[in-house]
Every structure is written in structure tokens, then in C-alpha cells.
Design an enzyme around this catalytic site. Structure first.
Site, PDB file in Angstrom:
ATOM      1  CG  HIS A 147       1.254   8.012   3.539  1.00 45.91           C
ATOM      2  ND1 HIS A 147       0.571   7.473   4.603  1.00 45.91           N
ATOM      3  CD2 HIS A 147       2.542   7.630   3.705  1.00 45.91           C
ATOM      4  CE1 HIS A 147       1.406   6.814   5.376  1.00 45.91           C
ATOM      5  NE2 HIS A 147       2.614   6.885   4.866  1.00 45.91           N
TER       6      HIS A 147
ATOM      7  CG  ASP B 132      -1.649   4.610   7.890  1.00 45.52           C
ATOM      8  OD1 ASP B 132      -1.572   5.810   7.554  1.00 45.52           O
ATOM      9  OD2 ASP B 132      -2.363   4.209   8.822  1.00 45.52           O
TER      10      ASP B 132
END
Length: 445
Positions: free
Chosen positions: A418, A422
Site C-alpha cells: 500500500h 492504493d
């Protein structure tokens, strides 16, 4: 002039290696480029060539010991050249060799303390400095425009243990626990401090005899060699990446039918083999080209988007797990790709891989379908952004064309970093991959 023999760095994730065997003894002549010693990492055991010709004047790290990358392992000198006795390297850098050339000593000198002004440093270096309690103002930066890197912070922290006769594991443990090793008595060879010595110093009462009923003895498997290196890399992967796993159940009846037709078409070829993993690998390459962020690696200078897919395939071996990769896998058709995957996987099990084949991967597939597992959360193979977990194919009732029918279902799990991307882009990649396996014709669109 004497020259140091150092522990090589093979790949971005290698932090240390084990000296398995010296191919030359002290006093033996050696030619430049001649195999000098063997190193074992979590991925491979390989020989290292001599950096210069002359005489192996001193072996600093003996066989069986683990040393960090760039640590001084030995010294090569000219015939008849006097070499002073070198101290055993500290576990965090090997810079304690007294016989090291002046240039090495100058390069490892600490920078003067700062004056409170902003210190340029990589985000990962700042995080590591906080964890190790290092003042960035006192660290000399070697990165772009003098920026401080993780290697600079680690080297500065390691300098505090220079001259300490302790194993690398003991030094690392002492650093994490905030233990002053000068107050610990070593019980190892030549008074070397071990992790067990530190534990005893932290809990003196543990050394006192305690009356107890005899208990069954456990079988102890040493946490060393390849097993230790794999454990360290897996822990580092979880600590240094914001890992998130998403799942999708896919109706792969279309993929099963495609494999059946291809096997039928090649039934006269007794050597022909085609697995579901081959088809999935081909689909992954197609999906990665459409979602390039998933074919990236996170490095110190930023996110690297790779033009080609170096596809890693996790292979189980006797000592653990190894991930060879097929270079430029996206340039091959299905038939050529399946051949290359079988080649690297076969040589991985036999021990015939080169260093190039286990480094430089951009995305990894881990297939556990043969173990009867539906889904799992794979751990990233740093510095890659994503790894795909593949479960078994199970016949289940499902809605198809408005009716309930028996379909072949498979669970795919995608772990991604992450920090690099995203959730939406990662999930879009996984969904498109699932669509390709449900409708194989989409792979060629």
C-alpha cells in the site's frame, strides 16, 4: 598492496551471508577471478571469485560463520607482504579489521555532529533512525546530494559495536534490546558473546538451579542457515511494507475447458505438459501490461515502473522456498512461457540456478493448489509491489446464465504494498485477471 575480501551483495534484499567453505587456506596462492570461497544465502549457494591475485594472507570470518554484506572476510596480500593480525569483524559490518587499508577506515569514519538544521534523509532512513535511536545529524549521507540512506544509518549504528567480540545475531539482538555488550560476559569460542549470553545477563535468575521433575526432551531444530535467512527476510518484508491482501472467487470453467482442448490437440505428443499455472502466468503477464503499477518495485529513490515483466514463480525445495523468475515473460506466447517456467522450476529443485535467475523479479505467483488450499495471504517478495496467491479449483453450485449449475471455482489472493499503490488500482488488476481466467478470449484483446 593488501586487498580486502568482502561479503558480496546479491540482490536488493540480501543483508548477510554464511561462509560455507573456503576454497583456499591461509598462505595459499590465488589468482584474480579464481573461486575463493562459497556463500550461502536464503536463495542460493554460490562461489565467489577472488578480487585480486596474490596470497590469502588472513581468513577473518571462518567457515560456518554469518557476516553482513560488505563485511571483510579475509585479506589478500602480495607474496612476502607483512599483514597485521586483524580482529574478527563485528556482526554488523566487519569494519573492525585492524589491517584494513586506510581508505576503508576513512570511508567508515562518522560525520561531525549536526547543528540542529534540517538533515536531508530518505523516509526509510528516518524510520530506521528512529528505531535504532540514531541522531541523523551525526550520520554522513552518501545518497544523492548528500541525502542519508538506510545503509548510512545502519553503518552509523553498527559503529557503536566496533571492536566487540560478539556474533552478528548477538549484536543485532543487543541493539534491539538496548543492551551494553561491554557488560556481558561471553561464553563462546575465544570469549565471543552469543545471544544466549545476553539472555542470561538479562535474566540472571535463569542460571539458578531449580528442582523440577524430569521432563521429556524436545527435539530442537536449529534456526540457522537457509531457514534463518528465509525467516529474517519474511519478517523484514512485513516490517518494511504496508501489506494488504484482497481476495476474489473466480469461475474458471472457461480456463479448465481451454486447458482440456489444448491437451487434446497435443495428445500425440507424449512430452507435452500444460498446467493451470501456465495459463494463469500467461494471463498475469497480460494483466500487468494493462496495470503497470503492479509491475513495479519500491526502491530508495522511488517507485520503478518496469517495461518488462520478470515473472517470479515460487518453488518449494527441501530447504524452504525459492523464487526464480522468467525474464521478459510478457514477450512470450503461452507455449514458450510454459517451457521456460518448467525450465527454471526444474533447475530450482536441482540447484542449477544462476544469481540472475533469482534476482530482478517484478511480480511473483505462489500456487498452493496442489496442497488442497483454497486461499491464503502471501507475503511480498521485496521490493516487488505485488504477489498473487493461487488456490485449488473446486466444483461448486453457482449461478451461470441465470441458472444454478456446477461450475469450477478458484480463489485468487493478491497481496500488494500500500506504500506503492492504493487499493483501487490493485483491485482493478485482480478483477481484470479474474475476467481473463473466466473468459480466456480476453487475454488476446
Amino acid at each position: 598492496m593488501a586487498q580486502n575480501v568482502i561479503m558480496p551483495k546479491w540482490g536488493l534484499t540480501m543483508k548477510e551471508g554464511k561462509v560455507v567453505r573456503w576454497l583456499k587456506g591461509e598462505g595459499d596462492s590465488v589468482e584474480a577471478g579464481e573461486p575463493l570461497f562459497e556463500v550461502e544465502t536464503d536463495k542460493i549457494t554460490n562461489s565467489v571469485e577472488s578480487p585480486a591475485g596474490g596470497v590469502l594472507a588472513k581468513i577473518i570470518v571462518p567457515e560456518g560463520d554469518v557476516a553482513p554484506v560488505q563485511a571483510v572476510l579475509g585479506i589478500i596480500a602480495a607474496p612476502g607482504e607483512a599483514v597485521e593480525s586483524a580482529a574478527a569483524p563485528s556482526g554488523a559490518g566487519g569494519a573492525g579489521a585492524e589491517a584494513a587499508p586506510a581508505a576503508v577506515a576513512e570511508a567508515s569514519a562518522a560525520a561531525p555532529a549536526g547543528d540542529g538544521k534540517f538533515v536531508p534523509a530518505m523516509p526509510a532512513a528516518r524510520k530506521l533512525a528512529r528505531e535504532l535511536g540514531v541522531d541523523l545529524a551525526a550520520v554522513a549521507g552518501t545518497g544523492r546530494n548528500g541525502s542519508i540512506t538506510m545503509k548510512d544509518v545502519q553503518a552509523h549504528a553498527d559503529s557503536a559495536f566496533a571492536g566487540i567480540n560478539a556474533s552478528p545475531k548477538a549484536i543485532e539482538f543487543a541493539r534491539k534490546q538496548g543492551i551494553d555488550l561491554s557488560m556481558v560476559e561471553g561464553t563462546g569460542e575465544d570469549g565471543r558473546i552469543t545471544k544466549a549470553d545476553i539472555l542470561r545477563a538479562m535474566n540472571p535468575a535463569a542460571d539458578q538451579p531449580v528442582a523440577a521433575a524430569p521432563a521429556a526432551r524436545d527435539t530442537v531444530l536449529p534456526m540457522e542457515g537457509v531457514r534463518r535467512l528465509i525467516a529474517d527476510n519474511m519478517q523484514a518484508s512485513l516490517q518494511n511494507a504496508a501489506q494488504l491482501t484482497v481476495f476474489v472467487e473466480v469461475d474458471v470453467t472457461g480456463m479448465v475447458d481451454l486447458r482440456t482442448r489444448l491437451l487434446e490437440r497435443n495428445r500425440r505428443d507424449a512430452e507435452y505438459r500444460l498446467s493451470y499455472n501456465d495459463i494463469i502466468s500467461y494471463a498475469v503477464c497480460r494483466a500487468l501490461k494493462r496495470h503497470p503499477i503492479m509491475n513495479s518495485t519500491l526502491q530508495e529513490d522511488g517507485i520503478h515502473l518496469h517495461e518488462r515483466v520478470n515473472l517470479g514463480v515460487a518453488v518449494s525445495i527441501d530447504k524452504g522456498l525459492i523464487v526464480p523468475n522468467v525474464k521478459e515473460a510478457d514477450t512470450f506466447g503461452l507455449e514458450e512461457l510454459r517451457t521456460r517456467i518448467r525450465d527454471v522450476a526444474g533447475r530450482a529443485r536441482k540447484g542449477g540456478l544462476s544469481m540472475d535467475e533469482i534476482s530482478g523479479g517484478t511480480f511473483t505467483i505462489s500456487n498452493v493448489s496442489m496442497l488442497g488450499v483454497d486461499g491464503f495471504t502471501p507475503i511480498l517478495n521485496p521490493p516487488e509491489t505485488g504477489i498473487l496467491g493461487v488456490g485449488r479449483i473446486v466444483e461448486k453450485p453457482a449461478v451461470h446464465n441465470g441458472e444454478i449449475a456446477v461450475r469450477r471455482m478458484m480463489t485468487l489472493s493478491l497481496t500488494f504494498n500500500h506504500m506503492t499503490t492504493d487499493g483501487a488500482p490493485a483491485m482493478a488488476f485482480l478483477r481484470e485477471l479474474g475476467d481473463m481466467l473466466e473468459t480466456p478470449g480476453l487475454m488476446i484483446v
